[in-house]
Design a protein around this motif. Structure first.
Motif, PDB file in Angstrom:
ATOM      1  N   GLN A  86       0.833  -1.214   0.000  1.00 55.77           N
ATOM      2  CA  GLN A  86       0.000   0.000   0.000  1.00 55.77           C
ATOM      3  C   GLN A  86       0.869   1.266   0.000  1.00 55.77           C
ATOM      4  O   GLN A  86       0.427   2.319  -0.470  1.00 55.77           O
ATOM      5  CB  GLN A  86      -0.940   0.005   1.210  1.00 55.77           C
ATOM      6  CG  GLN A  86      -1.954   1.141   1.172  1.00 55.77           C
ATOM      7  CD  GLN A  86      -3.234   0.872   1.911  1.00 55.77           C
ATOM      8  OE1 GLN A  86      -3.353  -0.077   2.671  1.00 55.77           O
ATOM      9  NE2 GLN A  86      -4.212   1.721   1.670  1.00 55.77           N
TER      10      GLN A  86
ATOM     11  N   LYS B  79       3.097   1.883  -1.941  1.00 61.70           N
ATOM     12  CA  LYS B  79       3.329   2.253  -3.348  1.00 61.70           C
ATOM     13  C   LYS B  79       2.154   3.044  -3.902  1.00 61.70           C
ATOM     14  O   LYS B  79       2.286   3.729  -4.910  1.00 61.70           O
ATOM     15  CB  LYS B  79       3.561   0.983  -4.166  1.00 61.70           C
ATOM     16  CG  LYS B  79       4.746   0.187  -3.611  1.00 61.70           C
ATOM     17  CD  LYS B  79       5.224  -0.868  -4.537  1.00 61.70           C
ATOM     18  CE  LYS B  79       6.367  -1.647  -3.919  1.00 61.70           C
ATOM     19  NZ  LYS B  79       7.651  -0.961  -4.012  1.00 61.70           N
ATOM     20  N   ASP B  80       0.988   2.945  -3.222  1.00 56.21           N
ATOM     21  CA  ASP B  80      -0.183   3.706  -3.668  1.00 56.21           C
ATOM     22  C   ASP B  80      -0.200   5.039  -2.929  1.00 56.21           C
ATOM     23  O   ASP B  80      -1.107   5.336  -2.149  1.00 56.21           O
ATOM     24  CB  ASP B  80      -1.456   2.896  -3.389  1.00 56.21           C
ATOM     25  CG  ASP B  80      -2.724   3.683  -3.729  1.00 56.21           C
ATOM     26  OD1 ASP B  80      -3.737   3.493  -3.017  1.00 56.21           O
ATOM     27  OD2 ASP B  80      -2.693   4.507  -4.672  1.00 56.21           O
ATOM     28  N   PHE B  81       0.814   5.888  -3.202  1.00 59.11           N
ATOM     29  CA  PHE B  81       0.951   7.097  -2.391  1.00 59.11           C
ATOM     30  C   PHE B  81      -0.175   8.102  -2.659  1.00 59.11           C
ATOM     31  O   PHE B  81      -0.476   8.926  -1.830  1.00 59.11           O
ATOM     32  CB  PHE B  81       2.329   7.751  -2.597  1.00 59.11           C
ATOM     33  CG  PHE B  81       2.798   7.757  -4.019  1.00 59.11           C
ATOM     34  CD1 PHE B  81       3.600   6.738  -4.522  1.00 59.11           C
ATOM     35  CD2 PHE B  81       2.419   8.785  -4.880  1.00 59.11           C
ATOM     36  CE1 PHE B  81       4.025   6.734  -5.852  1.00 59.11           C
ATOM     37  CE2 PHE B  81       2.832   8.784  -6.217  1.00 59.11           C
ATOM     38  CZ  PHE B  81       3.634   7.761  -6.701  1.00 59.11           C
ATOM     39  N   ASN B  82      -0.842   7.993  -3.830  1.00 60.37           N
ATOM     40  CA  ASN B  82      -1.975   8.892  -4.092  1.00 60.37           C
ATOM     41  C   ASN B  82      -3.247   8.414  -3.403  1.00 60.37           C
ATOM     42  O   ASN B  82      -4.231   9.134  -3.352  1.00 60.37           O
ATOM     43  CB  ASN B  82      -2.241   8.971  -5.603  1.00 60.37           C
ATOM     44  CG  ASN B  82      -1.099   9.666  -6.331  1.00 60.37           C
ATOM     45  OD1 ASN B  82      -0.743  10.795  -6.007  1.00 60.37           O
ATOM     46  ND2 ASN B  82      -0.494   8.968  -7.264  1.00 60.37           N
ATOM     47  N   GLY B  83      -3.257   7.186  -2.959  1.00 60.27           N
ATOM     48  CA  GLY B  83      -4.458   6.667  -2.303  1.00 60.27           C
ATOM     49  C   GLY B  83      -5.562   6.310  -3.279  1.00 60.27           C
ATOM     50  O   GLY B  83      -6.735   6.222  -2.913  1.00 60.27           O
ATOM     51  N   PHE B  84      -5.194   6.078  -4.534  1.00 60.52           N
ATOM     52  CA  PHE B  84      -6.215   5.724  -5.540  1.00 60.52           C
ATOM     53  C   PHE B  84      -6.836   4.358  -5.258  1.00 60.52           C
ATOM     54  O   PHE B  84      -7.927   4.055  -5.720  1.00 60.52           O
ATOM     55  CB  PHE B  84      -5.603   5.685  -6.936  1.00 60.52           C
ATOM     56  CG  PHE B  84      -5.083   7.008  -7.424  1.00 60.52           C
ATOM     57  CD1 PHE B  84      -3.999   7.072  -8.283  1.00 60.52           C
ATOM     58  CD2 PHE B  84      -5.672   8.202  -7.012  1.00 60.52           C
ATOM     59  CE1 PHE B  84      -3.506   8.296  -8.750  1.00 60.52           C
ATOM     60  CE2 PHE B  84      -5.191   9.429  -7.467  1.00 60.52           C
ATOM     61  CZ  PHE B  84      -4.117   9.468  -8.329  1.00 60.52           C
TER      62      PHE B  84
ATOM     63  N   THR C 167      -4.155   6.429 -18.680  1.00 63.34           N
ATOM     64  CA  THR C 167      -4.509   7.124 -17.425  1.00 63.34           C
ATOM     65  C   THR C 167      -3.533   6.776 -16.300  1.00 63.34           C
ATOM     66  O   THR C 167      -2.907   5.710 -16.295  1.00 63.34           O
ATOM     67  CB  THR C 167      -5.926   6.706 -16.970  1.00 63.34           C
ATOM     68  OG1 THR C 167      -5.922   5.286 -16.779  1.00 63.34           O
ATOM     69  CG2 THR C 167      -6.986   7.081 -18.004  1.00 63.34           C
ATOM     70  N   ILE C 168      -3.479   7.675 -15.292  1.00 63.47           N
ATOM     71  CA  ILE C 168      -2.609   7.444 -14.129  1.00 63.47           C
ATOM     72  C   ILE C 168      -3.069   6.200 -13.369  1.00 63.47           C
ATOM     73  O   ILE C 168      -2.256   5.465 -12.799  1.00 63.47           O
ATOM     74  CB  ILE C 168      -2.607   8.659 -13.145  1.00 63.47           C
ATOM     75  CG1 ILE C 168      -3.982   9.341 -13.067  1.00 63.47           C
ATOM     76  CG2 ILE C 168      -1.521   9.633 -13.462  1.00 63.47           C
ATOM     77  CD1 ILE C 168      -4.080  10.449 -12.049  1.00 63.47           C
ATOM     78  N   TYR C 169      -4.377   5.934 -13.380  1.00 59.25           N
ATOM     79  CA  TYR C 169      -4.918   4.789 -12.620  1.00 59.25           C
ATOM     80  C   TYR C 169      -4.473   3.473 -13.236  1.00 59.25           C
ATOM     81  O   TYR C 169      -4.060   2.554 -12.536  1.00 59.25           O
ATOM     82  CB  TYR C 169      -6.449   4.879 -12.551  1.00 59.25           C
ATOM     83  CG  TYR C 169      -6.922   6.233 -12.110  1.00 59.25           C
ATOM     84  CD1 TYR C 169      -7.673   7.050 -12.941  1.00 59.25           C
ATOM     85  CD2 TYR C 169      -6.549   6.735 -10.855  1.00 59.25           C
ATOM     86  CE1 TYR C 169      -8.068   8.318 -12.539  1.00 59.25           C
ATOM     87  CE2 TYR C 169      -6.948   7.999 -10.452  1.00 59.25           C
ATOM     88  CZ  TYR C 169      -7.698   8.786 -11.298  1.00 59.25           C
ATOM     89  OH  TYR C 169      -8.083  10.040 -10.909  1.00 59.25           O
TER      90      TYR C 169
ATOM     91  N   GLU D  34      -0.692   3.101 -12.571  1.00 56.18           N
ATOM     92  CA  GLU D  34      -0.367   2.751 -11.190  1.00 56.18           C
ATOM     93  C   GLU D  34      -0.784   1.308 -10.896  1.00 56.18           C
ATOM     94  O   GLU D  34      -0.079   0.575 -10.203  1.00 56.18           O
ATOM     95  CB  GLU D  34      -1.016   3.706 -10.182  1.00 56.18           C
ATOM     96  CG  GLU D  34      -0.342   3.552  -8.825  1.00 56.18           C
ATOM     97  CD  GLU D  34      -0.891   4.441  -7.736  1.00 56.18           C
ATOM     98  OE1 GLU D  34      -0.981   5.656  -7.976  1.00 56.18           O
ATOM     99  OE2 GLU D  34      -1.237   3.906  -6.677  1.00 56.18           O
TER     100      GLU D  34
END
Ligand SMILES: COc1ccc(C(=O)NC2CCC2)cc1-c1cc(C(C)=O)n2cccnc12
Length: 121
Positions: free
Chosen positions: A24, A26-31, A91-93, A96
């Motif tokens: 988690q 690695k999911d620094f944006n919290g997406f 997309t960024i999503y 990521e």
């Protein structure tokens, strides 16, 4: 001599909490931190039949709903695949999700799981 009962559920929970904490980060944006909703992603609930996110996986860990690391890995792959299904590659999503999938597969590689299972007895 008191027979210490091997609390495998507790050991599994510790392993999963450790793995999730590592992934988690690695999911620094919290997406992937909580469920995607139709407000931020129009039509999401009609496209993605089995939504999954880190908060859902954490509550499953805490309620001992995973019987093995493979069970957890399936939810993790589902979460990443959902993002690569709903979102376009540019997309960024999507990007990521692809990175999360790669680091997750390294962290939970088959050979690593086999050695871990071996040491768990
Ligand atoms: C919990 O999900 C989210 C939480 C916050 C954000 C977010 O801060 N988006 C801003 C960055 C550009 C808008 C996005 C998302 C999000 C995740 C996703 C996933 C995982 O598909 N998503 C897809 C389309 C639109 N938004 C999202």
């Amino acid at each position: 001599v008191v027979e210490v009962k091997e609390d495998t559920k507790g050991v599994l929970r510790e392993c999963l909490l450790y793995i999730q904490k590592y992934l988690q980060r690695k999911d620094f944006n919290g997406f992937f931190a909580y469920p995607v909703n139709d407000v931020i992603a129009p039509g999401y609930s009609s496209i993605i039949k089995d939504p999954m996110d880190f908060s859902t996986m954490l509550s499953k860990i805490e309620n001992d709903l995973y019987n093995s690391i493979m069970d957890y890995k399936n939810d993790y792959v589902l979460m990443c695949n959902n993002a690569m299904t709903y979102n376009r590659p540019e997309t960024i999503y999507y990007k990521e999700a692809k990175k999360l999938l790669q680091s997750g597969m390294k962290m939970m590689s088959k050979e690593k799981l086999l050695t871990m299972r071996g040491s768990l007895g």
